[in-house]
Enzyme design. Structure first.
Site, PDB file in Angstrom:
ATOM      1  N   CYS A   1       0.833  -1.194   0.000  1.00  0.00           N
ATOM      2  CA  CYS A   1       0.000   0.000   0.000  1.00  0.00           C
ATOM      3  C   CYS A   1       0.875   1.254   0.000  1.00  0.00           C
ATOM      4  O   CYS A   1       2.089   1.181   0.012  1.00  0.00           O
ATOM      5  CB  CYS A   1      -0.898   0.018   1.229  1.00  0.00           C
ATOM      6  SG  CYS A   1      -1.847  -1.502   1.446  1.00  0.00           S
TER       7      CYS A   1
ATOM      8  N   ARG B   1      -4.781   1.544  -0.930  1.00  0.00           N
ATOM      9  CA  ARG B   1      -4.708   0.096  -0.752  1.00  0.00           C
ATOM     10  C   ARG B   1      -4.517  -0.658  -2.063  1.00  0.00           C
ATOM     11  O   ARG B   1      -5.236  -0.446  -3.032  1.00  0.00           O
ATOM     12  CB  ARG B   1      -5.989  -0.416  -0.075  1.00  0.00           C
ATOM     13  CG  ARG B   1      -5.913  -1.915   0.249  1.00  0.00           C
ATOM     14  CD  ARG B   1      -7.170  -2.459   0.883  1.00  0.00           C
ATOM     15  NE  ARG B   1      -6.975  -3.842   1.285  1.00  0.00           N
ATOM     16  CZ  ARG B   1      -7.945  -4.698   1.556  1.00  0.00           C
ATOM     17  NH1 ARG B   1      -9.209  -4.305   1.504  1.00  0.00           N
ATOM     18  NH2 ARG B   1      -7.676  -5.949   1.894  1.00  0.00           N
TER      19      ARG B   1
ATOM     20  N   ILE C   1      -4.428  -7.439  -1.173  1.00  0.00           N
ATOM     21  CA  ILE C   1      -3.734  -8.712  -1.346  1.00  0.00           C
ATOM     22  C   ILE C   1      -4.363  -9.799  -0.466  1.00  0.00           C
ATOM     23  O   ILE C   1      -4.634 -10.901  -0.921  1.00  0.00           O
ATOM     24  CB  ILE C   1      -2.233  -8.585  -0.985  1.00  0.00           C
ATOM     25  CG1 ILE C   1      -1.566  -7.466  -1.802  1.00  0.00           C
ATOM     26  CG2 ILE C   1      -1.509  -9.910  -1.182  1.00  0.00           C
ATOM     27  CD1 ILE C   1      -1.425  -7.734  -3.258  1.00  0.00           C
ATOM     28  N   ILE C   2      -4.566  -9.490   0.807  1.00  0.00           N
ATOM     29  CA  ILE C   2      -5.141 -10.434   1.768  1.00  0.00           C
ATOM     30  C   ILE C   2      -6.438  -9.848   2.312  1.00  0.00           C
ATOM     31  O   ILE C   2      -6.464  -8.695   2.736  1.00  0.00           O
ATOM     32  CB  ILE C   2      -4.156 -10.712   2.919  1.00  0.00           C
ATOM     33  CG1 ILE C   2      -2.882 -11.391   2.387  1.00  0.00           C
ATOM     34  CG2 ILE C   2      -4.799 -11.571   4.003  1.00  0.00           C
ATOM     35  CD1 ILE C   2      -1.796 -11.553   3.412  1.00  0.00           C
TER      36      ILE C   2
ATOM     37  N   ASN D   1       2.105  -0.610   5.387  1.00  0.00           N
ATOM     38  CA  ASN D   1       2.464  -0.981   4.021  1.00  0.00           C
ATOM     39  C   ASN D   1       3.301  -2.247   4.075  1.00  0.00           C
ATOM     40  O   ASN D   1       4.352  -2.264   4.716  1.00  0.00           O
ATOM     41  CB  ASN D   1       3.263   0.160   3.369  1.00  0.00           C
ATOM     42  CG  ASN D   1       3.920  -0.253   2.067  1.00  0.00           C
ATOM     43  OD1 ASN D   1       3.412  -1.106   1.347  1.00  0.00           O
ATOM     44  ND2 ASN D   1       5.054   0.356   1.759  1.00  0.00           N
ATOM     45  N   GLY D   2       2.848  -3.318   3.409  1.00  0.00           N
ATOM     46  CA  GLY D   2       3.626  -4.542   3.375  1.00  0.00           C
ATOM     47  C   GLY D   2       2.768  -5.769   3.597  1.00  0.00           C
ATOM     48  O   GLY D   2       1.557  -5.754   3.401  1.00  0.00           O
ATOM     49  N   GLU D   3       3.409  -6.846   4.013  1.00  0.00           N
ATOM     50  CA  GLU D   3       2.719  -8.096   4.313  1.00  0.00           C
ATOM     51  C   GLU D   3       3.374  -8.755   5.522  1.00  0.00           C
ATOM     52  O   GLU D   3       4.606  -8.739   5.657  1.00  0.00           O
ATOM     53  CB  GLU D   3       2.788  -9.080   3.136  1.00  0.00           C
ATOM     54  CG  GLU D   3       2.228  -8.555   1.821  1.00  0.00           C
ATOM     55  CD  GLU D   3       0.734  -8.352   1.832  1.00  0.00           C
ATOM     56  OE1 GLU D   3       0.048  -8.916   2.721  1.00  0.00           O
ATOM     57  OE2 GLU D   3       0.232  -7.618   0.957  1.00  0.00           O
TER      58      GLU D   3
ATOM     59  N   ASP E   1      -3.917  -9.076   7.945  1.00  0.00           N
ATOM     60  CA  ASP E   1      -2.745  -9.033   8.814  1.00  0.00           C
ATOM     61  C   ASP E   1      -2.665  -7.718   9.575  1.00  0.00           C
ATOM     62  O   ASP E   1      -2.046  -7.637  10.640  1.00  0.00           O
ATOM     63  CB  ASP E   1      -1.460  -9.282   8.024  1.00  0.00           C
ATOM     64  CG  ASP E   1      -1.339  -8.462   6.748  1.00  0.00           C
ATOM     65  OD1 ASP E   1      -2.283  -7.720   6.424  1.00  0.00           O
ATOM     66  OD2 ASP E   1      -0.312  -8.584   6.061  1.00  0.00           O
TER      67      ASP E   1
ATOM     68  N   GLY F   1      14.404 -12.432  -6.882  1.00  0.00           N
ATOM     69  CA  GLY F   1      15.580 -13.116  -6.365  1.00  0.00           C
ATOM     70  C   GLY F   1      16.575 -12.247  -5.618  1.00  0.00           C
ATOM     71  O   GLY F   1      17.680 -12.701  -5.291  1.00  0.00           O
TER      72      GLY F   1
END
Length: 637
Positions: free
Chosen positions: A2, A51, A54-55, A77-79, A102, A369
């Site tokens: 976000c 927003r 995602i979840i 902001n994040g997961e 979350d 990666g």
């Protein structure tokens, strides 16, 4: 993923909703799915939120979000990959949930455990919390630095955001060039934290939290460092190490597959992205979506053959895009807009286009990666730097200083006129008794700056020295390669590599996840003896051994190519006229900082095709375009 922003007022002015909305909506690309605003009753605290769902895609999971009695508010902001585990613990303690998000877990974790709740979380994040009861604001940046958090305190107001451009939508924030940060940018391709290229605007370092009390007093604290007592005792058993690497990597990839929207992998056909694909395939009942990028009319820079081979073996749903110099040129205005401050890594260009490809094909979350080469010593130049460090340690440091000074004097006369300034600066470091290794992306050295700059600016060695001193104060392991890797984790990785991923992916509304940088794997990598990371002159030796049988040996042991744009060709061909014109005519020259004659030398030198010269040129071009965009309002024609 976000975009977050906020204002805390410590003067007579109230927080204006209209200003928050402008700040919030400047980051629409970071969150196209929903938006929100919170202003407390006193109108002294306000949060804004965009927003990217995602979840828990329901409106109930929108932010800003609060606890049951509305005394704790959050934008995040994040997961958080382990939020379900933490949720179970909190539910047992009596917390009642309204969502599956979350975000709600973070609120209750803070409510239950206080400011150290952060140690319970595994994820990537920038978190901002307002505690109405304690009149306390707390912000966190994740352990490794995957998510940005920018802030400033000006004119009695504390202002923060996920992007600097959002902060500038506040009408009282000034915009001035930070000359100290400029010096560090020239050397490291990005200003190291906590500085940014804008004077007065800071970025929170990785693994740190910011605490702001009701009196407007700011305290910055480090809550995490990769060095700890657990990784002081090094492991040398290769079989045990291989098992642990694969176990931790499998878990990390599994954790990062938590999503209510489609996800995939950026696939170059190298060891890291191919391993991501292989291990993700083990866990899926549908084909993995993979995305690759190449260059028109420049096939030697393309890795399509390897990427296609991996896609075929693991039966992925594979997508490709080709770009050329014109695509890059057309992207330049958006590049400097989305960067906020210049990131002199040309990889930003292919990253943007491959992220755009993913989004256009309906993929919202991708695994990348980044971090593997830092953890496991995967860069060929690490061999050179390690060799030079050891030569200096065992040879030159034992010489009388007068001999090292004589060596510098001789090489200066020979190399300086020819423009061999990178080589010369290594000799200068020996003479000045400095550390040899400054980082994996050192560009304009002190020797370069003597010729480039008209004014003397900050000495960039201060950062390098500080990190080495910190390592030696925290670890008893006297290992040059381990120290080099620690320096990467303190500067280049969080501020350059991870920010290029965050900014370019989010520019297209895509969330990028980084399985190699799960903090548990990172900590374990610091337990591995360096003699196993580089063995028999093979870089990344132990990771390569670990993934044998998971991906083909042809992929594991092929020559490292790197995810790079063909700048050495573009700058001397299709972009040659544009580059020369821009470097000599940018409005930045009004500041009387740069020697135009030396810039001409960089462009026209017989050495202009050398990697360091190409990077010098791109460094300045990125900087000059950024300056014109942000300070003059547009790029020059």
């Amino acid at each position: 993923m976000c975009g977050i922003c906020g204002i805390l007022s410590f003067n007579h002015n109230e927080v204006q909703e209209s200003v928050l909305i402008q700040m919030r909506d400047e980051m629409r690309h970071r969150g196209p799915d929903a938006e929100g605003i919170f202003i407390n009753k006193s109108k002294k605290v306000g949060f804004g939120f965009r927003r990217l769902a995602i979840i828990d895609l329901s409106p109930a999971a929108n932010q800003p979000m609060c606890n049951q009695d509305q005394t704790i508010w959050i934008v995040f902001n994040g997961e958080i990959y382990n939020h379900l585990e933490v949720r179970k613990e909190l539910e047992k303690l009596g917390y009642k949930y309204k969502t599956r998000s979350d975000t709600e877990t973070i609120i209750y974790a803070y409510e239950e455990f206080g400011i150290d709740f952060i140690h319970k979380l595994n994820g990537m994040f920038a978190i901002a919390i307002w505690d109405e009861r304690k009149k306390l604001f707390i912000a966190y940046r994740d352990r490794i630095g995957k998510k940005p958090f920018y802030y400033t305190f000006q004119n009695g107001q504390f202002v923060f955001a996920s992007e600097i451009k959002s902060i500038f939508r506040h009408p009282t924030i000034r915009k001035e060039l930070n000359l100290n940060a400029l010096s560090n940018y020239l050397t490291f391709l990005i200003p190291p934290s906590p500085e940014t290229m804008f004077d007065g605007i800071k970025k929170l370092p990785a693994g740190h939290r910011l605490i702001l009390n009701e009196n407007g007093e700011i305290k910055i604290e480090e809550y995490y460092d990769v060095l700890n007592s657990e990784n002081e005792k090094l492991e040398t058993n290769e079989n045990v190490i291989k098992e642990n690497i694969v176990r931790l990597l499998r878990q990390s990839i599994k954790d990062r597959m938590i999503s209510d929207v489609p996800f995939g992998v950026f696939l170059s056909g190298g060891i890291d992205s191919s391993t991501n694909v292989a291990l993700m395939t083990e866990l899926m009942d549908r084909p993995v979506d993979t995305f690759s990028i190449g260059y028109k009319d420049f096939k030697e820079h393309n890795e399509f053959n390897y990427a296609r081979k991996v896609a075929e073996i693991f039966k992925t749903n594979h997508h490709e895009i080709l770009i050329d110099a014109k695509d890059a040129l057309d992207f330049f205005p958006n590049l400097v807009y989305h960067q906020d401050e210049p990131l002199a890594d040309p990889v930003c260009i292919p990253l943007y286009f491959v992220s755009k490809l993913a989004r256009e094909n309906g993929t919202i979350v991708v695994q990348v990666g980044e971090g593997s080469d830092e953890e496991f010593a995967g860069y060929p130049w690490m061999l050179r730097e390690l060799r030079l460090t050891k030569i200096n340690q065992y040879l030159f440091k034992n010489f009388p200083s007068i001999l090292n000074k004589a060596l510098y004097s001789i090489t200066n006369k020979l190399w300086s006129p020819e423009g061999k300034l990178l080589e010369l600066d290594y000799i200068r470091r020996i003479k000045d008794n400095q550390e040899i290794y400054w980082g994996g992306a050192v560009n304009f050295t002190i020797e370069h700056k003597k010729k480039l700059l008209i004014k003397n600016l900050k000495n960039s060695y201060e950062l390098v020295k500080r990190v080495y001193e910190k390592y030696k104060s925290k670890s008893n392991v006297d290992d040059p390669l381990r120290q080099m890797i620690y320096l990467e984790f303190k500067n280049r990785l969080p501020e350059l590599l991870l920010m290029r991923v965050d900014k370019m992916a989010m520019a297209t509304s895509v969330e990028a996840r980084v399985p190699f940088l799960d903090y548990r794997l990172v900590e374990y990598s610091f337990k591995i003896d360096s003699k196993i990371k580089i063995k028999n002159y093979i870089t990344k030796y132990i990771l390569k051994k670990s993934v044998e049988g998971i991906i083909p040996n042809e992929i594991i042991y092929r020559k490292k190519q790197g995810f790079a744009a063909p700048m050495n060709y573009w700058l001397r061909n299709e972009l040659s006229n544009f580059t020369k014109h821009y470097l000599l005519n940018s409005n930045i020259h009004k500041l009387n900082l740069f020697n135009k004659d030396f810039i001409k030398f960089l462009i026209e030198s017989p050495l202009s095709n050398r990697y360091d010269y190409v990077q010098n040129t791109w460094n300045l071009l990125n900087l000059f375009m950024w300056y014109d965009y942000w300070f003059e309002g547009r790029l020059i024609g």
